[in-house]
Design an enzyme around this catalytic site. Structure first.
Site, short mmCIF file in Angstrom:
data_model
loop_
_atom_site.label_atom_id
_atom_site.label_comp_id
_atom_site.label_asym_id
_atom_site.label_seq_id
_atom_site.Cartn_x
_atom_site.Cartn_y
_atom_site.Cartn_z
N GLY A 1 63.50 -96.13 31.83
CA GLY A 1 62.28 -95.33 32.37
C GLY A 1 62.26 -95.50 33.85
O GLY A 1 61.22 -94.71 34.31
N GLU B 1 68.16 -99.44 28.79
CA GLU B 1 68.52 -98.09 28.13
C GLU B 1 68.09 -97.13 29.28
O GLU B 1 67.25 -96.21 29.17
CB GLU B 1 67.76 -97.50 27.07
N PRO B 2 68.83 -97.24 30.58
CA PRO B 2 68.39 -96.37 31.80
C PRO B 2 69.07 -95.07 31.53
O PRO B 2 70.33 -94.89 31.12
CB PRO B 2 68.97 -97.11 32.72
N ARG C 1 67.58 -91.71 33.62
CA ARG C 1 67.39 -90.99 34.86
C ARG C 1 67.68 -91.62 36.09
O ARG C 1 68.30 -90.97 37.01
CB ARG C 1 66.02 -90.64 35.03
N ARG D 1 62.33 -78.44 34.14
CA ARG D 1 61.25 -79.66 34.45
C ARG D 1 60.30 -79.19 35.24
O ARG D 1 58.98 -79.49 35.11
CB ARG D 1 62.17 -80.65 35.02
N TYR E 1 56.81 -80.20 33.07
CA TYR E 1 56.14 -81.39 33.73
C TYR E 1 55.44 -81.11 35.11
O TYR E 1 55.40 -82.23 35.66
CB TYR E 1 57.14 -82.53 33.57
N CYS F 1 61.49 -63.78 31.72
CA CYS F 1 60.31 -62.97 31.67
C CYS F 1 58.91 -63.77 31.30
O CYS F 1 58.54 -63.56 29.92
CB CYS F 1 60.49 -61.69 30.82
N GLU F 2 58.74 -64.86 32.05
CA GLU F 2 57.54 -65.67 31.86
C GLU F 2 56.92 -65.94 33.07
O GLU F 2 57.56 -66.35 34.05
CB GLU F 2 58.02 -66.80 31.04
#
Ligand code: LLP
Length: 424
Positions: A239, A275-276, A278, A314, A318, A346-347
């Site tokens: 995290g 548990e890294p 990122r 992303r 987010y 197309c969004e």
């Protein structure tokens, strides 16, 4: 720190100019710097020097075989969250006894595969999972090594979609129920519970939540030991956040984080797993895209590029910020404009940046979307029948395609015509 720097006006990955890769591979493509991957791993390992720590790379952040292999070669274990990741980790050469299996929805097949592989530990997330695991292990004549994931009800103060340690989140068992669940676990024949696990969220840039969560984790370990459970390891999760805005002051780094781990867990006489994801891969990767058009709308200017939300979701998912740099420093007039950088999906939600101050780019210019090594390629899709982008890894002056661009033929070939629709 990363290895994407300008030399003679051209952005390089280590010693390789990115426009050269673009000319050979086409765009869009992800590019990973081997030197950054290994540097981050070593800095993190150093931060924990003197503690019995096993770094289990959370491969969900980037599961390319070359990336996983890079860390495994450095001595890392792996955190997997599916049977697919387990298979990928093993294919990349991970030692089974350095693999932890997290995740709330482990299927019977996945559990059986992990038992057969002989993994280090299952991070169990619920009581029904504990019962299922015990039953499957017993049926196979074995005993599953288990940690139970405790939900500490701590707010990680990150984006709401990536916070995992609040009582309202689906992860782990409430810390108040730990004694009850460990007692139940001790009575089951197919599991041996030797660990306590925790993971409170992702892109955490404030150490206070870790402080609160690890204090709780240590308290749980002491209580469980007093109840007679032999706890030999704790899993402190991952995290730790990375800087996405290179102009901003950097968030707390590995040393500050390790100090919090050390303070709460250092004296417990346990092996500490972390548990890294990122922090190891985030700024070791970029996404390179080419400008297709510049369009002046009624209210806004749109820089339309050949990467889109299917390649990097992303920003859409987010509201994430990724810095954008011209690959050739001379591209884009110095006169800054405010523009949206959008893709071809197309969004309306398809954008890489909104209202961003940028040089005035032109069709054909190359842009680098920075800090895209984590949760970039792995979260891509083929929406709008857009083939998955290529992935490249650089090491010094060498580079290699580590995942070729998917072809549209490959994509279409995955479909089957129902027999009643097949041409006669
Ligand atoms: N361990 C567990 C149990 C996890 O669920 C995660 C991430 C990690 C470790 C690694 O966390 P990291 O060190 O990478 O923060 N797609 C989102 C992030 C989702 C994180 C999911 N779990 C994003 O792009 O921001």
């Amino acid at each position: 720190m990363h290895h994407f720097q300008y030399r003679d006006g051209v952005l390089h990955a280590e010693d390789v100019p990115l426009d050269r890769i673009a000319a050979e591979v086409g765009t869009p493509f992800y590019c990973y710097a081997h030197a950054t991957l290994t540097r981050h791993y070593r800095v993190l390992r150093e931060a924990f020097a003197g503690l019995p720590v096993l770094i289990c790379y959370a491969m969900k952040a980037n599961s390319n075989q070359s990336v996983v292999r890079t860390f495994v070669t450095e001595g890392a274990g792996v955190d997997v969250v599916s049977g697919g990741e387990l298979q990928r980790a093993l294919a990349a050469g991970a030692a089974p006894d350095a693999i932890v299996f997290s995740g709330v929805a482990k299927s019977r097949t996945e559990i059986a595969a992990a038992l057969d592989a002989g993994i280090l530990t299952f991070n169990v997330e619920s009581e029904p999972e504990l019962e299922r695991l015990s039953a499957i292990a017993t049926a196979r004549g074995t005993v599953a090594p288990v940690s139970i994931r405790i939900n500490p009800d701590v707010d990680a103060r990150t984006h709401r979609k990536i916070t995992t340690g609040r009582a309202e989140n689906k992860f782990g068992i409430p810390y108040q129920k730990a004694r009850e669940v460990y007692a139940r676990a001790a009575s089951l024949p197919g599991v041996q519970v030797t660990g306590v696990a925790m993971h409170i969220g992702s892109q955490i840039t404030d150490l206070d939540p870790y402080d609160a969560a690890y204090a709780r984790l240590a308290e749980v370990v002491r209580t469980l030991r007093a109840d007679g459970h032999a706890i030999t390891h704790v899993d402190a999760g991952g995290g730790l956040g990375v800087p996405y805005r290179l102009d901003d002051p950097p968030p707390p780094g590995p040393n500050a984080y390790a100090a919090v781990v050390r303070r709460h867990l250092g004296d417990l006489d346990v092996t500490i797993l972390i548990e890294p994801g990122r922090v190891l891969v985030g700024n070791a990767g970029i996404l390179v895209t080419e400008v297709e058009y510049v369009k002046t709308g009624a209210d806004k200017t749109f820089i339309i590029v050949d990467a889109a939300m299917n390649d990097l979701i992303r920003p859409t998912l987010y509201d994430a910020h990724h810095d954008l740099l011209p690959v050739r420093a001379a591209d884009g007039s110095p006169e800054a404009i405010t523009a949206d950088v959008v893709g071809g999906v197309c969004e309306t939600g398809d954008y890489l940046a909104r209202d961003r101050a940028l040089p005035r780019f032109e069709a054909g210019d190359l842009l680098a979307v920075m800090t895209a090594g984590a949760y970039g390629a792995v979260q891509s899709s083929t929406y709008n029948t857009r083939p998955l982008a290529a992935e490249v890894m650089v090491r010094g002056d060498q580079w290699a395609v580590v995942r070729p661009r998917q072809s549209t033929d490959d994509l279409i070939a995955m479909d089957r015509l129902a027999p009643w629709l097949a041409p006669s």
